[in-house]
Motif scaffolding. Structure first.
Motif, short mmCIF file in Angstrom:
data_model
loop_
_atom_site.label_atom_id
_atom_site.label_comp_id
_atom_site.label_asym_id
_atom_site.label_seq_id
_atom_site.Cartn_x
_atom_site.Cartn_y
_atom_site.Cartn_z
N GLN A 205 8.59 -4.04 2.67
CA GLN A 205 8.10 -3.17 1.61
C GLN A 205 7.38 -1.95 2.19
OE1 GLN A 205 6.53 -6.75 -1.15
NE2 GLN A 205 6.34 -4.71 -2.09
N THR A 206 7.60 -0.82 1.57
CA THR A 206 6.89 0.41 1.92
C THR A 206 6.51 1.17 0.65
OG1 THR A 206 8.98 1.58 2.15
CG2 THR A 206 7.98 0.71 4.18
N PRO A 207 5.37 1.88 0.64
CA PRO A 207 4.36 1.87 1.69
C PRO A 207 3.50 0.61 1.61
CG PRO A 207 3.61 3.15 -0.17
CD PRO A 207 5.00 2.69 -0.51
N SER A 208 2.72 0.36 2.61
CA SER A 208 1.81 -0.79 2.55
C SER A 208 0.63 -0.49 1.62
CB SER A 208 1.33 -1.17 3.94
OG SER A 208 0.70 -0.08 4.55
N THR B 98 -3.01 7.15 -5.45
CA THR B 98 -2.46 8.21 -6.28
C THR B 98 -3.42 8.55 -7.41
OG1 THR B 98 -0.46 8.90 -7.47
CG2 THR B 98 -1.24 6.69 -7.90
N GLN B 99 -3.23 9.71 -7.97
CA GLN B 99 -4.03 10.13 -9.12
C GLN B 99 -3.38 9.62 -10.41
OE1 GLN B 99 -6.94 11.85 -9.11
NE2 GLN B 99 -6.94 11.76 -6.87
N MET B 100 -4.21 9.30 -11.37
CA MET B 100 -3.72 8.87 -12.68
C MET B 100 -2.72 9.89 -13.23
SD MET B 100 -6.16 7.68 -15.79
CE MET B 100 -6.95 9.26 -15.88
N GLY B 101 -1.62 9.41 -13.78
CA GLY B 101 -0.62 10.30 -14.36
C GLY B 101 0.50 10.67 -13.39
N GLN B 102 0.31 10.39 -12.12
CA GLN B 102 1.35 10.70 -11.13
C GLN B 102 2.43 9.63 -11.12
OE1 GLN B 102 1.45 13.62 -9.08
NE2 GLN B 102 0.01 14.12 -10.70
N GLU B 103 3.61 10.02 -10.66
CA GLU B 103 4.71 9.08 -10.48
C GLU B 103 4.61 8.42 -9.11
OE1 GLU B 103 9.02 10.04 -11.52
OE2 GLU B 103 9.13 10.02 -9.33
N VAL B 104 4.95 7.14 -9.08
CA VAL B 104 4.92 6.40 -7.82
C VAL B 104 6.24 5.64 -7.66
CG1 VAL B 104 3.92 4.31 -6.81
CG2 VAL B 104 2.42 6.12 -7.59
N ILE B 105 6.76 5.64 -6.46
CA ILE B 105 7.93 4.82 -6.15
C ILE B 105 7.59 3.88 -5.03
CG2 ILE B 105 10.32 4.79 -5.34
CD1 ILE B 105 10.70 7.54 -6.60
N LEU B 106 7.76 2.61 -5.28
CA LEU B 106 7.55 1.58 -4.27
C LEU B 106 8.92 1.08 -3.81
CD1 LEU B 106 4.66 -0.42 -6.00
CD2 LEU B 106 4.50 1.53 -4.43
N ARG B 107 9.04 0.93 -2.50
CA ARG B 107 10.36 0.60 -1.95
C ARG B 107 10.38 -0.77 -1.31
NH1 ARG B 107 10.03 6.14 -1.72
NH2 ARG B 107 11.92 7.21 -2.40
N CYS B 108 11.55 -1.37 -1.39
CA CYS B 108 11.74 -2.72 -0.86
C CYS B 108 13.12 -2.80 -0.22
CB CYS B 108 11.62 -3.73 -2.00
SG CYS B 108 12.11 -5.42 -1.62
N VAL B 109 13.19 -3.47 0.92
CA VAL B 109 14.49 -3.81 1.51
C VAL B 109 14.58 -5.33 1.48
CG1 VAL B 109 16.00 -3.67 3.51
CG2 VAL B 109 14.47 -1.76 2.96
N PRO B 110 15.37 -5.88 0.55
CA PRO B 110 15.49 -7.35 0.48
C PRO B 110 16.28 -7.89 1.67
CG PRO B 110 16.19 -6.26 -1.56
CD PRO B 110 16.09 -5.20 -0.51
N ALA C 154 5.44 -8.39 2.11
CA ALA C 154 4.00 -8.37 2.37
C ALA C 154 3.22 -7.62 1.29
CB ALA C 154 3.71 -7.76 3.73
N GLY C 155 3.93 -6.88 0.45
CA GLY C 155 3.29 -6.21 -0.66
C GLY C 155 2.97 -4.75 -0.40
N SER C 156 2.87 -4.01 -1.49
CA SER C 156 2.41 -2.61 -1.46
C SER C 156 1.18 -2.52 -2.34
CB SER C 156 3.49 -1.67 -2.03
OG SER C 156 4.61 -1.60 -1.19
N ARG C 157 0.08 -2.11 -1.74
CA ARG C 157 -1.14 -1.99 -2.53
C ARG C 157 -1.19 -0.61 -3.16
NH1 ARG C 157 -5.33 -4.75 -3.30
NH2 ARG C 157 -4.95 -6.17 -1.56
N LEU C 158 -1.27 -0.56 -4.48
CA LEU C 158 -1.34 0.70 -5.21
C LEU C 158 -2.75 0.86 -5.77
CD1 LEU C 158 -0.01 3.21 -6.48
CD2 LEU C 158 0.56 1.78 -8.45
N THR C 159 -3.34 1.99 -5.44
CA THR C 159 -4.67 2.32 -5.97
C THR C 159 -4.53 3.59 -6.80
OG1 THR C 159 -5.75 1.36 -4.04
CG2 THR C 159 -7.05 2.86 -5.40
N VAL C 160 -4.86 3.48 -8.08
CA VAL C 160 -4.79 4.64 -8.98
C VAL C 160 -6.20 5.12 -9.27
CG1 VAL C 160 -3.95 5.49 -11.20
CG2 VAL C 160 -2.68 3.70 -10.00
N LEU C 161 -6.44 6.39 -8.96
CA LEU C 161 -7.79 6.95 -9.15
C LEU C 161 -7.88 7.80 -10.42
CD1 LEU C 161 -8.43 8.04 -5.46
CD2 LEU C 161 -9.12 5.91 -6.58
#
Lengths: 113, 119
Positions: free
Chosen positions: B6-9, B13-25, B112-119
């Protein structure tokens, strides 16, 4: 709706002790049950999977049992080691309706050296 | 041993933004999942994906979320407009055959997961 409960929430034992972690689920119509280990800030590592038709599974010092009719599973850890310290999660997969895993909140295990 | 990557680890990001989390199964796996874990809470199912379409989704997976398998290896989770309550660890998982009852089959392998923090 399936609910999964794990008791105790936390457990601290001295090294070498045998211990039992408990998991209960409300809907017995399950396809399988899986035990995971989660280290702080990390992903989930599958430990054992028990199909609904099975009673138990063993891997090394770990033994998991399943009593589907009573909605219970136990994870037995023999001769615990400090490296076993982690959170242990139980998850069930339904046989009908939602087939995704439903997780318990985990048991946080600390094995003291 | 094969892994789910998984990326990113960690992404902030700021509230309202788009986020893409990626995975290679894992390469021979056919079923893909996203789960999330809000800090201190249970792991929750979001969505499952098979044969290029969603096979199941939870009530959490609303219109703000989407998944895609843009090529033969990646599996992505997009959050269109992030909210504070989207802050969580997002886990990707994969497995082989859904209904096979053989030993070792149907085991879900998690990244291992991607930790997302929205501010």
């Amino acid at each position: 709706k399936q609910e999964v409960t794990q008791i105790p929430a936390a457990l601290s034992v001295p090294e070498g002790e045998n211990l039992v972690l408990n998991c209960s689920f409300t809907d017995s119509a399950i396809y399988n049950l899986q035990w995971f280990r989660q280290d702080p800030g990390k992903g989930l590592t599958s430990l054992l999977l028990i199909q609904s038709s099975q009673r138990e599974q063993t891997s090394g010092r770990l033994n998991a049992s399943l009593d589907k009719s009573s909605g219970r599973s136990t994870l037995y850890i023999a001769a615990s080691q400090p490296g076993d310290s982690a959170t242990y999660l139980c998850a069930v997969r339904g046989n009908t309706g939602r087939r995704a895993l439903t997780f318990g909140s985990g048991t946080r295990l600390q094995v003291q050296p | 041993e094969p892994e789910v990557t998984q990326t990113p680890s960690h992404q902030v990001t700021q509230m309202g933004q788009e986020v893409i989390l990626r995975c290679v199964p894992i390469s021979n796996h056919l079923y893909f999942y996203w789960y999330r874990q809000i800090l201190g809470q249970k792991v929750e199912f979001l969505v499952s994906f098979y044969n290029n379409e969603i096979s199941e989704k939870s009530e959490i997976f609303d219109d703000q979320f989407s998944v895609e398998r843009p090529d033969g290896s990646n599996f992505t989770l997009k959050i269109r407009s992030t909210k504070l309550e989207d802050s969580a660890m997002y886990f990707c998982a994969s497995t082989t055959i859904e209904r096979h009852r053989g030993s070792g089959a149907n085991v879900l392998t998690f990244g291992a997961g991607s930790r997302l923090t929205v501010l």
